[in-house]
Write an enzyme that holds these catalytic residues in place. Structure first.
Site, PDB file in Angstrom:
ATOM      1  CD1 TRP A 130      -2.590   1.702   0.393  1.00  0.00           C
ATOM      2  CD2 TRP A 130      -2.012   1.964   2.547  1.00  0.00           C
ATOM      3  NE1 TRP A 130      -3.285   2.775   0.902  1.00  0.00           N
ATOM      4  CE2 TRP A 130      -2.953   2.962   2.214  1.00  0.00           C
ATOM      5  CE3 TRP A 130      -1.510   1.925   3.845  1.00  0.00           C
ATOM      6  CZ2 TRP A 130      -3.399   3.913   3.121  1.00  0.00           C
ATOM      7  CZ3 TRP A 130      -1.953   2.870   4.758  1.00  0.00           C
ATOM      8  CH2 TRP A 130      -2.887   3.845   4.396  1.00  0.00           C
ATOM      9  CG  ASP A 212      -2.179  -2.647   7.244  1.00  0.00           C
ATOM     10  OD1 ASP A 212      -3.369  -2.631   7.633  1.00  0.00           O
ATOM     11  OD2 ASP A 212      -1.708  -1.780   6.480  1.00  0.00           O
ATOM     12  CE  LYS A 247     -10.510   0.587   2.681  1.00  0.00           C
ATOM     13  NZ  LYS A 247      -9.280   0.571   3.319  1.00  0.00           N
TER      14      LYS A 247
HETATM   15  N1  PMP Z   1      -3.667  -0.443   5.278  1.00  0.00           N
HETATM   16  C1  PMP Z   1      -4.013  -0.830   4.039  1.00  0.00           C
HETATM   17  C2  PMP Z   1      -3.348  -2.018   3.459  1.00  0.00           C
HETATM   18  C3  PMP Z   1      -4.977  -0.118   3.321  1.00  0.00           C
HETATM   19  O1  PMP Z   1      -5.307  -0.523   2.097  1.00  0.00           O
HETATM   20  C4  PMP Z   1      -5.594   1.004   3.915  1.00  0.00           C
HETATM   21  C5  PMP Z   1      -6.662   1.802   3.225  1.00  0.00           C
HETATM   22  N2  PMP Z   1      -6.642   1.890   1.898  1.00  0.00           N
HETATM   23  C6  PMP Z   1      -5.194   1.368   5.209  1.00  0.00           C
HETATM   24  C7  PMP Z   1      -4.244   0.622   5.857  1.00  0.00           C
HETATM   25  C8  PMP Z   1      -5.751   2.590   5.900  1.00  0.00           C
HETATM   26  O2  PMP Z   1      -7.062   2.523   6.196  1.00  0.00           O
HETATM   27  P1  PMP Z   1      -7.874   3.769   6.767  1.00  0.00           P
HETATM   28  O3  PMP Z   1      -8.635   4.337   5.633  1.00  0.00           O
HETATM   29  O4  PMP Z   1      -8.716   3.177   7.834  1.00  0.00           O
HETATM   30  O5  PMP Z   1      -6.897   4.754   7.326  1.00  0.00           O
END
Ligand code: PMP
Length: 398
Positions: A130, A212, A247
């Site tokens: 990410w 994560d 999500k």
């Molecule tokens: N980790 C990963 C792998 C993600 O894909 C995301 C969101 N796209 C996050 C963390 C962060 O999530 P949030 O929107 O809750 O900050």
């Protein structure tokens, strides 16, 4: 004062969203944005969330400050969702959890905690990972290193190469970041046997794992998706978990997640947690209340919890169903490339194996918006656009 500054390039994914918005082609498709969408291209508010919000509207009696770790009753909720309801780690007091502003907030606090207390630790991340992982850790002064993960030749996992690199280069005290499930951006997940090897290696080498968990429930099930994480937690002395509720509760903009710290003893966990508190205080002082209040209301109300579980199941089934449909429609169109790997991937995203040139042609000639890396957001596919999508891919790929 600011004359010497040069503007930085914006996030390419955000630029993609803007380009899609401006496009007037009625057949345009957005496969860039990383949020769940229903068959109408809408990101809905879950019914369970709406009902929890109605309860809160009635019951909430104060907007006073929460405290740096968030709502105290929420700690147990986070732990039950991550480790299961009868976790021996929880019973032994070896895990402490803080409510955070999304998964991003959890990662940022983890980065500051590591930078201030685990001197010289480097962060190992999958190649690719990410986009924000490296930015968050680098901005906390932590060097990041890549381990091989995605194999473009097979559209699969380079597990042997991953382990060879880690065995050769990871040092005791380094942090190993792994995605719990629904790997972003590839959709390629570690299997049970991989988690076992990684867990043994973490213990042999003396690494700190950071898991994560941003998509619990989007792969194979709420418990199934964290089986690897739970295996690891049961075997390692220490671990960090950054999780997101964005999500699986569909509460993206409410900013709710958690940072959990597992230590060898309850005493050590409490000490580390007090230092995590310092990192929070210096960052944002305390998290926003609403998202966590919604999650907590749902999880502690058996009817709402059951409804939420059904809603997560429906989101998961839709995505996995779309994967199946995409593979079979592409085959029916007579595309020369074998896309069957898409149905083995999990979660919101798929590394499609489309080249940069193919992605750009799909964008300019067919108004189909896919990230330059070839990452497609599967939830952007729907019954009404899947035929146009597959026919366009056929025209571009051959
Ligand atoms: N980790 C990963 C792998 C993600 O894909 C995301 C969101 N796209 C996050 C963390 C962060 O999530 P949030 O929107 O809750 O900050």
């Amino acid at each position: 004062m600011f004359k010497h500054l040069n503007a930085v390039a914006g996030d390419p994914l955000l630029a993609l969203i803007v380009a899609h918005m401006k496009d007037t082609n009625p057949n345009k498709i957005d496969l860039g944005v990383g949020v769940y969408k229903d068959d109408n291209g809408h990101t809905p508010i879950l019914n369970s969330v709406k009902k929890a919000e109605a309860i809160l509207l009635e019951k909430e009696s104060s907007k006073s400050y929460l405290g740096i770790y968030g709502a105290s009753e929420f700690e147990s909720t986070i732990q039950d969702l991550l480790l299961g309801e009868d976790s021996p780690i929880k019973q032994a007091g070896r895990i402490r959890s803080s409510q955070t502003p999304g998964g991003t907030g959890a990662l940022k606090v983890a980065a500051d905690f590591i930078s201030a207390n685990l001197k010289g630790a480097r962060l190992w991340v999958s190649d690719p990972t990410w986009g924000n992982h490296k930015s968050i850790f680098n901005s906390a002064g932590i060097e990041s290193c890549d381990y091989p993960y995605y194999d473009p030749a097979t559209n699969g996992l380079r597990f042997d190469d991953m382990m060879a690199t880690l065995r050769a280069e990871a040092k005791a005290g380094d942090v190993l970041l792994v995605h719990a499930c629904c790997h972003n951006p590839t959709g390629i997940d570690l299997q049970a046997e991989h988690w076992e090897v990684i867990t043994d290696f973490v213990n042999e080498r003396g690494l700190l794992p950071l898991v994560d968990a941003a998509y619990q429930g989007f792969g194979d099930g709420l418990d199934e998706d964290l089986a690897g994480l739970r295996h690891m937690a049961s075997k390692v002395p220490s671990m960090l978990i950054a999780n997101s509720f964005s999500k699986n509760f569909g509460i993206y903009r409410d900013r709710c997640g958690g940072l959990s710290i597992i230590a060898e003893t309850a005493e050590e966990a409490n000490t580390a947690f007090s230092i995590v508190g310092q990192a929070i205080r210096a960052n944002y002082s305390m998290p926003p209340a609403h998202g966590a209040a919604v999650v907590h209301t749902i999880i502690t109300n058996p009817e709402l919890k059951a409804e939420w579980q059904e809603e997560v199941t429906a989101m998961r089934n839709r995505i996995n169903g779309l994967r199946e449909k995409l593979v079979s429609k592409l085959k029916d169109c007579g595309v020369s490339k074998d896309f069957s790997f898409i149905k083995d991937q999990r979660g919101m995203f798929s590394y499609s194996g489309l080249t940069l040139e193919q992605v750009r042609t799909l964008r300019s000639q067919y108004s189909i918006y896919i990230a330059d890396t070839g990452r497609m957001s599967i939830a952007g596919v729907s019954d009404s656009n899947i035929d146009y999508l597959c026919e366009s891919i056929k025209k571009v790929v051959g």
